[in-house]
Write a protein that holds these residues in place. Structure first.
Motif, PDB file in Angstrom:
ATOM      1  N   ALA A 137       0.835  -1.206   0.000  1.00 27.41           N
ATOM      2  CA  ALA A 137       0.000   0.000   0.000  1.00 27.41           C
ATOM      3  C   ALA A 137       0.867   1.252   0.000  1.00 27.41           C
ATOM      4  CB  ALA A 137      -0.911  -0.005   1.231  1.00 27.41           C
ATOM      5  N   ARG A 138       1.970   1.205   0.755  1.00 19.63           N
ATOM      6  CA  ARG A 138       2.862   2.369   0.805  1.00 19.63           C
ATOM      7  C   ARG A 138       3.578   2.562  -0.531  1.00 19.63           C
ATOM      8  NH1 ARG A 138       6.317   0.571   5.662  1.00 19.63           N
ATOM      9  NH2 ARG A 138       7.646   2.351   5.101  1.00 19.63           N
ATOM     10  N   VAL A 139       3.987   1.451  -1.156  1.00 24.38           N
ATOM     11  CA  VAL A 139       4.632   1.549  -2.465  1.00 24.38           C
ATOM     12  C   VAL A 139       3.663   2.133  -3.479  1.00 24.38           C
ATOM     13  CG1 VAL A 139       5.545   0.190  -4.402  1.00 24.38           C
ATOM     14  CG2 VAL A 139       6.298  -0.313  -2.074  1.00 24.38           C
ATOM     15  N   GLU A 140       2.455   1.613  -3.504  1.00 21.23           N
ATOM     16  CA  GLU A 140       1.451   2.089  -4.451  1.00 21.23           C
ATOM     17  C   GLU A 140       1.126   3.560  -4.213  1.00 21.23           C
ATOM     18  OE1 GLU A 140      -1.863  -0.647  -6.130  1.00 21.23           O
ATOM     19  OE2 GLU A 140      -2.827   0.557  -4.564  1.00 21.23           O
ATOM     20  N   LYS A 141       1.070   3.949  -2.950  1.00 24.31           N
ATOM     21  CA  LYS A 141       0.759   5.338  -2.613  1.00 24.31           C
ATOM     22  C   LYS A 141       1.845   6.282  -3.109  1.00 24.31           C
ATOM     23  CE  LYS A 141      -0.277   8.434   1.249  1.00 24.31           C
ATOM     24  NZ  LYS A 141      -0.339   8.562   2.742  1.00 24.31           N
ATOM     25  N   ILE A 142       3.126   5.898  -2.930  1.00 24.94           N
ATOM     26  CA  ILE A 142       4.232   6.739  -3.400  1.00 24.94           C
ATOM     27  C   ILE A 142       4.134   6.922  -4.914  1.00 24.94           C
ATOM     28  CG2 ILE A 142       6.733   6.803  -3.763  1.00 24.94           C
ATOM     29  CD1 ILE A 142       7.042   5.472  -1.008  1.00 24.94           C
ATOM     30  N   CYS A 143       3.859   5.843  -5.627  1.00 24.92           N
ATOM     31  CA  CYS A 143       3.749   5.920  -7.091  1.00 24.92           C
ATOM     32  C   CYS A 143       2.597   6.837  -7.504  1.00 24.92           C
ATOM     33  CB  CYS A 143       3.560   4.523  -7.681  1.00 24.92           C
ATOM     34  SG  CYS A 143       5.015   3.447  -7.495  1.00 24.92           S
ATOM     35  N   GLN A 144       1.488   6.735  -6.813  1.00 25.65           N
ATOM     36  CA  GLN A 144       0.340   7.577  -7.138  1.00 25.65           C
ATOM     37  C   GLN A 144       0.617   9.043  -6.801  1.00 25.65           C
ATOM     38  OE1 GLN A 144      -2.549   5.423  -4.855  1.00 25.65           O
ATOM     39  NE2 GLN A 144      -3.061   4.016  -6.534  1.00 25.65           N
ATOM     40  N   GLU A 145       1.373   9.271  -5.721  1.00 24.21           N
ATOM     41  CA  GLU A 145       1.735  10.652  -5.356  1.00 24.21           C
ATOM     42  C   GLU A 145       2.649  11.272  -6.416  1.00 24.21           C
ATOM     43  OE1 GLU A 145       1.546  10.289  -0.459  1.00 24.21           O
ATOM     44  OE2 GLU A 145       3.450  10.107  -1.515  1.00 24.21           O
ATOM     45  N   LYS A 146       3.587  10.482  -6.933  1.00 28.87           N
ATOM     46  CA  LYS A 146       4.491  11.007  -7.966  1.00 28.87           C
ATOM     47  C   LYS A 146       3.717  11.364  -9.237  1.00 28.87           C
ATOM     48  CE  LYS A 146       8.173  10.461  -5.453  1.00 28.87           C
ATOM     49  NZ  LYS A 146       8.803  11.656  -4.819  1.00 28.87           N
ATOM     50  N   ILE A 147       2.667  10.604  -9.520  1.00 38.36           N
ATOM     51  CA  ILE A 147       1.825  10.932 -10.673  1.00 38.36           C
ATOM     52  C   ILE A 147       1.092  12.245 -10.424  1.00 38.36           C
ATOM     53  CG2 ILE A 147      -0.254  10.239 -11.946  1.00 38.36           C
ATOM     54  CD1 ILE A 147       0.673   7.336 -11.621  1.00 38.36           C
ATOM     55  N   ALA A 148       0.548  12.384  -9.218  1.00 38.84           N
ATOM     56  CA  ALA A 148      -0.199  13.593  -8.881  1.00 38.84           C
ATOM     57  C   ALA A 148       0.690  14.834  -8.921  1.00 38.84           C
ATOM     58  CB  ALA A 148      -0.829  13.438  -7.497  1.00 38.84           C
ATOM     59  N   GLN A 149       1.975  14.669  -8.610  1.00 41.39           N
ATOM     60  CA  GLN A 149       2.899  15.809  -8.601  1.00 41.39           C
ATOM     61  C   GLN A 149       3.317  16.239 -10.002  1.00 41.39           C
ATOM     62  OE1 GLN A 149       6.113  14.442  -6.103  1.00 41.39           O
ATOM     63  NE2 GLN A 149       4.812  14.250  -4.293  1.00 41.39           N
ATOM     64  N   GLU A 150       2.997  15.430 -11.013  1.00 36.73           N
ATOM     65  CA  GLU A 150       3.341  15.721 -12.400  1.00 36.73           C
ATOM     66  C   GLU A 150       4.815  16.111 -12.544  1.00 36.73           C
ATOM     67  OE1 GLU A 150       0.603  18.560 -14.052  1.00 36.73           O
ATOM     68  OE2 GLU A 150      -1.006  17.077 -14.146  1.00 36.73           O
ATOM     69  N   LEU A 151       5.674  15.247 -12.001  1.00 36.69           N
ATOM     70  CA  LEU A 151       7.114  15.505 -12.028  1.00 36.69           C
ATOM     71  C   LEU A 151       7.658  15.361 -13.446  1.00 36.69           C
ATOM     72  CD1 LEU A 151       8.147  13.479  -8.858  1.00 36.69           C
ATOM     73  CD2 LEU A 151       7.976  15.972  -9.066  1.00 36.69           C
ATOM     74  N   PRO A 152       8.520  16.259 -13.869  1.00 32.76           N
ATOM     75  CA  PRO A 152       9.092  16.150 -15.217  1.00 32.76           C
ATOM     76  C   PRO A 152      10.041  14.954 -15.313  1.00 32.76           C
ATOM     77  CG  PRO A 152      10.143  17.920 -13.988  1.00 32.76           C
ATOM     78  CD  PRO A 152       8.989  17.459 -13.144  1.00 32.76           C
ATOM     79  N   VAL A 153      10.025  14.298 -16.454  1.00 27.84           N
ATOM     80  CA  VAL A 153      10.966  13.205 -16.729  1.00 27.84           C
ATOM     81  C   VAL A 153      12.101  13.814 -17.543  1.00 27.84           C
ATOM     82  CG1 VAL A 153      11.287  10.931 -17.749  1.00 27.84           C
ATOM     83  CG2 VAL A 153       9.070  11.541 -16.732  1.00 27.84           C
ATOM     84  N   GLN A 154      13.232  14.030 -16.856  1.00 27.47           N
ATOM     85  CA  GLN A 154      14.358  14.710 -17.490  1.00 27.47           C
ATOM     86  C   GLN A 154      15.359  13.701 -18.055  1.00 27.47           C
ATOM     87  OE1 GLN A 154      15.881  18.302 -15.566  1.00 27.47           O
ATOM     88  NE2 GLN A 154      14.633  17.734 -13.805  1.00 27.47           N
ATOM     89  N   ILE A 155      15.909  14.029 -19.205  1.00 27.28           N
ATOM     90  CA  ILE A 155      16.869  13.150 -19.875  1.00 27.28           C
ATOM     91  C   ILE A 155      18.101  13.956 -20.250  1.00 27.28           C
ATOM     92  CG2 ILE A 155      17.254  11.705 -21.908  1.00 27.28           C
ATOM     93  CD1 ILE A 155      14.179  11.146 -21.792  1.00 27.28           C
ATOM     94  N   TYR A 156      19.278  13.376 -19.951  1.00 27.17           N
ATOM     95  CA  TYR A 156      20.520  14.120 -20.177  1.00 27.17           C
ATOM     96  C   TYR A 156      21.653  13.123 -20.396  1.00 27.17           C
ATOM     97  CZ  TYR A 156      24.164  17.660 -19.351  1.00 27.17           C
ATOM     98  OH  TYR A 156      25.230  18.524 -19.477  1.00 27.17           O
ATOM     99  N   LYS A 157      22.505  13.405 -21.353  1.00 29.60           N
ATOM    100  CA  LYS A 157      23.680  12.574 -21.582  1.00 29.60           C
ATOM    101  C   LYS A 157      24.892  13.174 -20.881  1.00 29.60           C
ATOM    102  CE  LYS A 157      22.784   9.963 -25.804  1.00 29.60           C
ATOM    103  NZ  LYS A 157      23.270   9.654 -27.172  1.00 29.60           N
ATOM    104  N   ALA A 158      25.632  12.306 -20.184  1.00 27.82           N
ATOM    105  CA  ALA A 158      26.795  12.782 -19.438  1.00 27.82           C
ATOM    106  C   ALA A 158      27.899  11.737 -19.504  1.00 27.82           C
ATOM    107  CB  ALA A 158      26.411  13.046 -17.985  1.00 27.82           C
ATOM    108  N   PRO A 159      29.155  12.132 -19.270  1.00 30.17           N
ATOM    109  CA  PRO A 159      30.237  11.151 -19.220  1.00 30.17           C
ATOM    110  C   PRO A 159      29.943  10.090 -18.160  1.00 30.17           C
ATOM    111  CG  PRO A 159      31.121  13.368 -19.319  1.00 30.17           C
ATOM    112  CD  PRO A 159      29.649  13.518 -19.101  1.00 30.17           C
TER     113      PRO A 159
END
Length: 978
Positions: free
Chosen positions: A675-697
């Motif tokens: 339940a806690r795992v599922e809740k964290i995942c649902q909270e991250k969806i609600a926060q609409e966090l950007p999925v950032q992509i970057y190439k680095a050494p």
């Protein structure tokens, strides 16, 4: 039994290293020689569990990790693609598959299931002369071996390839012709598999005794004349028709047995007398209380104690390295091999060394202390290894008990003189985890024979089914071989075709215009067997296109491939069903729907982005799930702690319908944890966090404190970082060790993702289960799949609420229906747990009512039976048959009969006929007092004669049931007439 601490303290006070050639020096001098004197790159050992090579159970040779270079399929973005010369010592396991030394370990003093293979390689650089010169200098100058004791063998030739006279001449510069010996294909021709790169090889053998001509003992399986180094000259490709074709580039692959070399340099006749094994033998003695190891073999080894020492020491090495590298004991594949290895060690330890159950795991710390400096991965995984071995040891006895019972049951059914079925043996080990070698021993004890041919056939059948499934996937079911291997990639390179520019796959919702660079109909499908043609049409069937650029995602990293269409300038159309990448060349597999496609044609590539969207959603949320599991199970404070508990990714699958994530954890997750795992995942969806992509050494990226990388995975440099947070990745790289990054999901990943987590919409965990010892699996859904799961759960909850308002039979019926549906319902495991609680209340209420109703029926039945018994007794009869409809529950019948046996009519024989209207069947129950001449079993048989009744019993107590109700009256009549 000595404790782990006692063993550790005692061993620290002892010295085991050889004064001149300790094992660490043997390794380091080998690496130094090739790096400093011959410009090799020191390349780390790959894990002994080849997670990226489905053709191998374990890494069984040093060359395994370089197969992509030999096959021409290496991703050009990887550092490995730039290798010209390499050297290392590779962790190897030979305990299953083509190379299997398991049954020989312990019987002699030179076989191992785990060993180190020191080797050097050339990838299209130096060839035979260089390899032979380097080997000679290494053996005679670095290690100082007596050249008079060295022998070389070379390929004598056969009807397909000539003798390797070049190698013979090169060796005769160092050795007399009498010590350069020709041998056939079995000894001196190396092949990667049934098809693929191969070539002649030379083997270097060493005579331990010396001062004699030992040529006749070479390859004669004599322990005093042993092979120490194999130099493979990879110059051919074995085709499907068994013919040999020259490779476009020639390679060198060498391998020298570390343990064998150590025994020579340290002056021992046995590998097990070296400092590689000495600390383990001392630990075994302390933990088991056995006598000292004396190195004997065969009949001289009384009680096979020394054999047991060798088995236990070898097997704890295999288990420790394999588990640390990601494998665990299980009932199939490499997991079954490990289970067999462990159980073999435990059996020898207990039977021959007198060890107590649980001894085996206590040897792991000694091994880690002894080899951890050379292989730090076993240090980091020590606690996990111990935990897995402890659990497996504990379950061994339980498995044996269950397996023995099943074995005995199947033996009892065997006709005289019959073999024990291979299919039965296959069932025992695949379904029950019962070791095949134990089945063989138990068969021998009973004087019967195992159908080994039948067992092997079942194993082969499984393997062929798996291989066929993989081939069908890679060929779209066409039966063709649509893989690009060394010849194909070399042909593309030689014709000036660059690897595919796949960067456009990260740009969404845009078709791209590019050019067709190659048309492929499959390996072996053309006259030259390479498979490229000038043009593809509908008649080509399943085929492939290589383009200059692509916006299609090729399957890798657990993410499924894209599908879509490729269109030509003249209206031609190619349906893309599968996309794979080989050595940087992306192959679009499918069929020409209309028109034709030729090399250099213009092409418009259009991806099915509607299908890709849920795939990307599931992929992005896999990253979030990975983060949530770590947060819940080990806590923020333990993230990055090498000595603390860990949750490591063990595999994943993202397609358009679901995500599947495998991870290391020793027990099932509780409902609260899920339940806690599922809740964290649902909270991250609600926060609409950007999925950032970057190439680095790569060097910079690996320093990020919260980074999640898959063990054993090879990453390109620069590497693609995917971070799900609001902080720009360049800012993270400026201060990579900041603990604040532990609050974010940061991984290396080459997949396609959402723009922000809000696009996932919903997240639901459908299941959590164990898939192997210490490995758990979560299956989840996002977007529409999650919405459907949530709607189903809400609907189910309402049905439960409505059912709770019902009474009596309606309540019972609805409760059964809901219970049956819930187990298969695609809803959240957390919601399912809550619904199970609600259903339990319903079923308890229904059960209470059923018990009350049953009691009423039983009470009424007792009254009726008493009346019938009274009448029978007054009439002077000794038996009575009566119909009383209380259902067909055997416990109710037993209760009634118990009352009768203690009442006024206990001297009467009684048969009851009872209809069960709910189940649409009836039953007969009979009971007679001791000494009665009435046989209850015959009485029940007579009552149900001709009605196909099922049941049985004894003369004084029996029962039978009959499907349907048509014969119930007839049964009473027959019973009364008996």
């Amino acid at each position: 039994m000595a404790s782990v601490d006692d063993i550790s303290t005692a061993l620290k006070q002892m010295k085991f290293a050889h004064p001149t050639w300790p094992m660490a020096k043997i390794r380091s001098e080998f690496i130094r020689f090739f790096c400093s004197e011959h410009a090799h790159t020191s390349w780390p050992s790959s894990p002994c569990v080849p997670h990226d090579d489905p053709t191998l159970l374990f890494a069984n040779a040093g060359m395994n990790q370089y197969k992509p270079l030999f096959l021409g399929t290496c991703d050009p973005a990887l550092d490995m693609a730039n290798l010209k010369r390499a050297v290392n010592t590779q962790k190897c396991i030979r305990a299953g598959g083509k190379h299997n030394d398991l049954d020989d370990v312990g019987k002699d003093v030179y076989h191992h299931t785990f060993f180190e293979m020191m080797g050097n390689w050339s990838f299209g650089d130096f060839f035979k002369e260089g390899a032979i010169d380097m080997a000679w200098d290494c053996l005679t100058k670095v290690y100082g071996l007596d050249s008079e004791r060295l022998y070389a063998t070379y390929f004598a030739g056969d009807d397909q390839s000539p003798a390797d006279d070049e190698a013979r001449v090169l060796w005769e510069r160092y050795l007399p012709a009498s010590r350069v010996l020709p041998f056939g294909k079995a000894d001196n021709f190396w092949e990667m598999g049934a098809t693929g790169p191969c070539g002649p090889c030379v083997e270097v053998h060493y005579d331990r005794i010396g001062g004699r001509d030992a040529a006749e003992f070479v390859n004669a399986d004599m322990p005093d004349v042993i092979e120490i180094w194999n130099l493979v000259f990879m110059q051919y490709n074995r085709e499907a028709d068994k013919s040999l074709r020259d490779l476009p580039a020639k390679h060198i692959d060498t391998g020298m047995g570390f343990e064998r070399l150590a025994s020579i340099l340290q002056g021992f006749d046995s590998n097990y007398d070296t400092d590689i094994f000495a600390p383990l033998f001392h630990a075994i003695r302390m933990v088991t209380g056995a006598r000292e190891y004396t190195g004997k073999i065969g009949t001289e080894d009384e009680g096979y104690v020394d054999m047991a020492y060798r088995v236990v020491a070898d097997h704890v090495r295999t288990l420790t390295f394999a588990i640390a590298d990601g494998a665990v004991p299980s009932n199939d594949g490499r997991g079954y091999v490990l289970r067999r290895v462990l159980r073999r060690a435990v059996r020898y330890g207990r039977q021959n060394l007198g060890a107590e159950l649980g001894f085996f795991s206590k040897l792991v710390p000694t091994l880690v202390d002894h080899m951890g400096e050379a292989f730090p991965e076993i240090v980091a995984k020590k606690d996990f290894v111990i935990q897995i071995i402890e659990e497996e040891e504990a379950s061994f006895n339980r498995t044996i008990d269950i397996g023995v019972k099943e074995f005995e049951a199947r033996c009892d059914k065997l006709p005289a003189g019959a073999k024990f079925s291979g299919a039965d043996a296959h069932f025992l080990f695949t379904t029950m985890g019962f070791p095949v070698d134990l089945t063989v021993l138990m068969c021998e004890e009973k004087g019967i024979e195992l159908d080994q041919v039948g067992f092997d056939a079942k194993m082969k059948e499984e393997k062929e089914l798996s291989a066929a499934a993989h081939k069908a996937k890679m060929s779209g079911g066409s039966g063709k071989d649509l893989t690009l291997q060394a010849e194909q990639t070399a042909r593309l390179v030689s014709t000036g075709i660059s690897t595919t520019d796949a960067e456009p796959k990260y740009t969404w919702h845009e078709a791209i215009d590019t050019t067709v660079k190659a048309c492929f109909v499959g390996r072996g499908e053309t006259e030259d067997k390479v498979g490229f043609v000038p043009e593809l049409t509908a008649a080509s069937g399943m085929c492939g296109l290589v383009c200059a650029q692509t916006n299609f995602y090729a399957e890798q990293g657990g993410q499924i491939y894209d599908t879509g269409f490729i269109k030509g300038a003249d209206g031609a159309e190619f349906r893309v069903d599968n996309v794979q990448v080989f050595g940087g060349f992306v192959l679009h597999m499918g069929e020409v729907v209309s028109g034709s496609f030729a090399v250099d044609d213009a092409a418009n590539l259009s991806v099915n982005y509607t299908r890709r969207l849920p795939v990307a959603s599931n992929h992005t949320m896999t990253h979030v799930l990975n983060f949530a599991l770590r947060e819940v199970l080990i806590g923020r404070e333990n993230i990055g702690n090498a000595e603390g508990p860990s949750v490591d990714q063990k595999g994943s699958l993202c397609d358009e319908s679901k995500l599947r994530f495998d991870f290391s954890w020793g027990k099932g997750l509780t409902t609260d944890e899920l339940a806690r795992v599922e809740k964290i995942c649902q909270e991250k969806i609600a926060q609409e966090l950007p999925v950032q992509i970057y190439k680095a050494p790569l060097e910079n990226a690996t320093k990020i404190s919260a980074l999640r990388a898959v063990f054993g995975e090879k990453y390109p440099d620069p590497v693609r970082i995917v971070s799900i947070c609001k902080t720009p990745i360049p800012e993270i790289l400026e201060n990579p060790l900041d603990v604040i990054w532990k609050d974010y999901s940061i991984e290396f990943c080459g997949g396609t993702h959402l723009v922000h987590t809000g696009e996932a919409q919903k997240f639901v965990i459908l299941s959590e289960e164990g898939v192997a010892k210490g490995i758990r699996r979560i299956t989840a859904v996002t977007q529409e799949g999650a919405r459907e799961a949530m709607n189903t759960a809400a609907s189910f909850a309402q049905r439960c609420a409505d059912a709770a308002k019902l009474e009596k039979a309606e309540l019972v019926q609805e409760g059964k229906k809901l219970t049956a549906e819930l187990s298969a319902a695609a809803i959240s495991t957390v919601a399912k747990a809550d619904l199970n609680v609600a259903l339990k209340a319903i079923t308890v209420k229904g059960s209470t009512w059923l018990k009350a109703e049953a009691k009423k029926k039983v009470d009424a039945a007792v009254v009726t039976i008493n009346e019938a018994c009274k009448a029978a007794k007054e009439a002077g009869k000794d038996k009575v048959a009566v119909r009383v409809d209380f259902g067909s529950n055997g416990k109710d019948a037993q209760g009634i009969m118990k009352v009768l046996s203690k009442g006024d009519y206990k001297d009467l024989s009684v048969l009851l006929v009872t209809a069960d209207y709910a189940a649409s069947k009836f039953a007969v129950f009979a009971q007679s007092p001791k000494g009665s001449p009435i046989d209850c079993k015959k009485w029940c048989d007579a009552a149900t004669d001709g009605l196909n009744g099922r049941g049985g019993g004894k003369p004084n107590s029996a029962q039978k049931s009959v499907e349907g109700l048509d014969g119930v009256a007839d049964a009473l009549t027959k019973a009364q007439a008996f």
